[in-house]
Design a protein around this motif. Structure first.
Motif, PDB file in Angstrom:
ATOM      1  N   SER A  63     132.252  -4.767  35.605  1.00  7.04           N
ATOM      2  CA  SER A  63     133.113  -5.904  35.289  1.00  7.04           C
ATOM      3  C   SER A  63     133.906  -6.255  36.535  1.00  7.04           C
ATOM      4  O   SER A  63     134.137  -5.399  37.387  1.00  7.04           O
ATOM      5  CB  SER A  63     134.085  -5.542  34.170  1.00  7.04           C
ATOM      6  N   LEU A  64     134.340  -7.500  36.611  1.00  5.72           N
ATOM      7  CA  LEU A  64     135.168  -7.862  37.758  1.00  5.72           C
ATOM      8  C   LEU A  64     136.447  -8.547  37.320  1.00  5.72           C
ATOM      9  O   LEU A  64     136.480  -9.279  36.331  1.00  5.72           O
ATOM     10  CB  LEU A  64     134.388  -8.701  38.769  1.00  5.72           C
ATOM     11  N   TRP A  65     137.499  -8.262  38.063  1.00  2.00           N
ATOM     12  CA  TRP A  65     138.825  -8.845  37.872  1.00  2.00           C
ATOM     13  C   TRP A  65     139.157  -9.598  39.150  1.00  2.00           C
ATOM     14  O   TRP A  65     139.109  -9.024  40.238  1.00  2.00           O
ATOM     15  CB  TRP A  65     139.859  -7.738  37.640  1.00  2.00           C
ATOM     16  N   VAL A  66     139.478 -10.862  39.048  1.00  2.00           N
ATOM     17  CA  VAL A  66     139.850 -11.659  40.211  1.00  2.00           C
ATOM     18  C   VAL A  66     141.359 -11.525  40.392  1.00  2.00           C
ATOM     19  O   VAL A  66     142.132 -11.860  39.498  1.00  2.00           O
ATOM     20  CB  VAL A  66     139.453 -13.143  40.028  1.00  2.00           C
ATOM     21  N   GLU A  67     141.771 -10.993  41.540  1.00  2.00           N
ATOM     22  CA  GLU A  67     143.190 -10.769  41.789  1.00  2.00           C
ATOM     23  C   GLU A  67     143.935 -12.091  41.984  1.00  2.00           C
ATOM     24  O   GLU A  67     143.509 -12.939  42.767  1.00  2.00           O
ATOM     25  CB  GLU A  67     143.399  -9.893  43.026  1.00  2.00           C
ATOM     26  N   GLY A  68     145.028 -12.246  41.253  1.00  2.00           N
ATOM     27  CA  GLY A  68     145.928 -13.383  41.447  1.00  2.00           C
ATOM     28  C   GLY A  68     145.426 -14.729  40.964  1.00  2.00           C
ATOM     29  O   GLY A  68     146.019 -15.753  41.285  1.00  2.00           O
ATOM     30  N   ARG A  69     144.344 -14.749  40.219  1.00  2.00           N
ATOM     31  CA  ARG A  69     143.794 -16.018  39.731  1.00  2.00           C
ATOM     32  C   ARG A  69     143.277 -15.860  38.314  1.00  2.00           C
ATOM     33  O   ARG A  69     142.834 -14.793  37.921  1.00  2.00           O
ATOM     34  CB  ARG A  69     142.620 -16.472  40.589  1.00  2.00           C
ATOM     35  N   ASP A  70     143.272 -16.971  37.607  1.00  2.00           N
ATOM     36  CA  ASP A  70     142.677 -16.972  36.268  1.00  2.00           C
ATOM     37  C   ASP A  70     141.159 -17.079  36.335  1.00  2.00           C
ATOM     38  O   ASP A  70     140.468 -16.679  35.400  1.00  2.00           O
ATOM     39  CB  ASP A  70     143.229 -18.128  35.432  1.00  2.00           C
ATOM     40  N   ALA A  71     140.633 -17.641  37.435  1.00  2.00           N
ATOM     41  CA  ALA A  71     139.194 -17.831  37.574  1.00  2.00           C
ATOM     42  C   ALA A  71     138.858 -18.039  39.042  1.00  2.00           C
ATOM     43  O   ALA A  71     139.728 -18.338  39.865  1.00  2.00           O
ATOM     44  CB  ALA A  71     138.730 -19.033  36.759  1.00  2.00           C
ATOM     45  N   LEU A  72     137.568 -17.884  39.359  1.00  2.00           N
ATOM     46  CA  LEU A  72     137.065 -18.128  40.711  1.00  2.00           C
ATOM     47  C   LEU A  72     136.018 -19.224  40.626  1.00  2.00           C
ATOM     48  O   LEU A  72     135.019 -19.091  39.926  1.00  2.00           O
ATOM     49  CB  LEU A  72     136.466 -16.844  41.292  1.00  2.00           C
ATOM     50  N   GLU A  73     136.271 -20.308  41.315  1.00  2.00           N
ATOM     51  CA  GLU A  73     135.390 -21.476  41.278  1.00  2.00           C
ATOM     52  C   GLU A  73     134.061 -21.194  41.978  1.00  2.00           C
ATOM     53  O   GLU A  73     134.013 -20.419  42.931  1.00  2.00           O
ATOM     54  CB  GLU A  73     136.069 -22.672  41.958  1.00  2.00           C
ATOM     55  N   PRO A  74     132.973 -21.836  41.536  1.00  2.00           N
ATOM     56  CA  PRO A  74     131.691 -21.695  42.231  1.00  2.00           C
ATOM     57  C   PRO A  74     131.853 -22.023  43.719  1.00  2.00           C
ATOM     58  O   PRO A  74     132.533 -22.984  44.081  1.00  2.00           O
ATOM     59  CB  PRO A  74     130.792 -22.722  41.540  1.00  2.00           C
ATOM     60  N   GLY A  75     131.259 -21.197  44.580  1.00  2.00           N
ATOM     61  CA  GLY A  75     131.365 -21.393  46.018  1.00  2.00           C
ATOM     62  C   GLY A  75     132.654 -20.851  46.621  1.00  2.00           C
ATOM     63  O   GLY A  75     132.817 -20.856  47.834  1.00  2.00           O
TER      64      GLY A  75
END
Length: 131
Positions: A63-75
């Motif tokens: 699983s992955l957790w993106v630090e400091g963001r609700d989501a990571l945009e494509p690219g």
């Protein structure tokens, strides 16, 4: 509150299994059109260097957790934390190690390890020496 609760569960996992942080860059030509959710719900497969007896890639799941963001945009790119399904498959990683994220073909992203920390407690909840 939901993200805070998820973060507490995530940190409990890291206490038991260790911490893996990496810089992830999502491929610009990936078929992914939706952002990667940031709170540990996506469980992609990763090529961390293992091979089957026939030489094919033996993928590992985390699983992955993106630090400091609700989501990571494509690219996009961001610092992530990983929670491996089988931590022993990830034990060889060290800072600077590069590996790839896969959801389907082609490669969905490339990650570079920033930090690896061992578990702070064993599977019984006993604190490990030196922690």
């Amino acid at each position: 509150m939901r993200r805070s609760t998820a973060w507490c569960h995530w940190r409990a996992y890291e206490t038991r299994n260790g911490v893996i942080r990496a810089e992830l860059s999502l491929a610009e030509d990936s078929p992914r059109r939706m952002p990667v959710p940031g709170a540990g719900v996506l469980r992609p497969v990763w090529d961390v260097g293992h091979r089957t007896s026939t030489g094919d890639t033996a993928f590992a799941i985390a699983s992955l957790w993106v630090e400091g963001r609700d989501a990571l945009e494509p690219g996009g790119h961001a610092t992530i934390r990983l929670a491996p399904l089988t931590p022993s498959l990830w034990a060889h990683l060290r800072p600077g190690h590069r590996f790839t994220m896969h959801e389907r073909r082609p490669v969905a992203g490339t990650a570079t390890v920033l930090e690896v920390r061992p578990a702070a407690v064993d599977c019984t909840g006993k604190h490990l020496a030196g922690e």
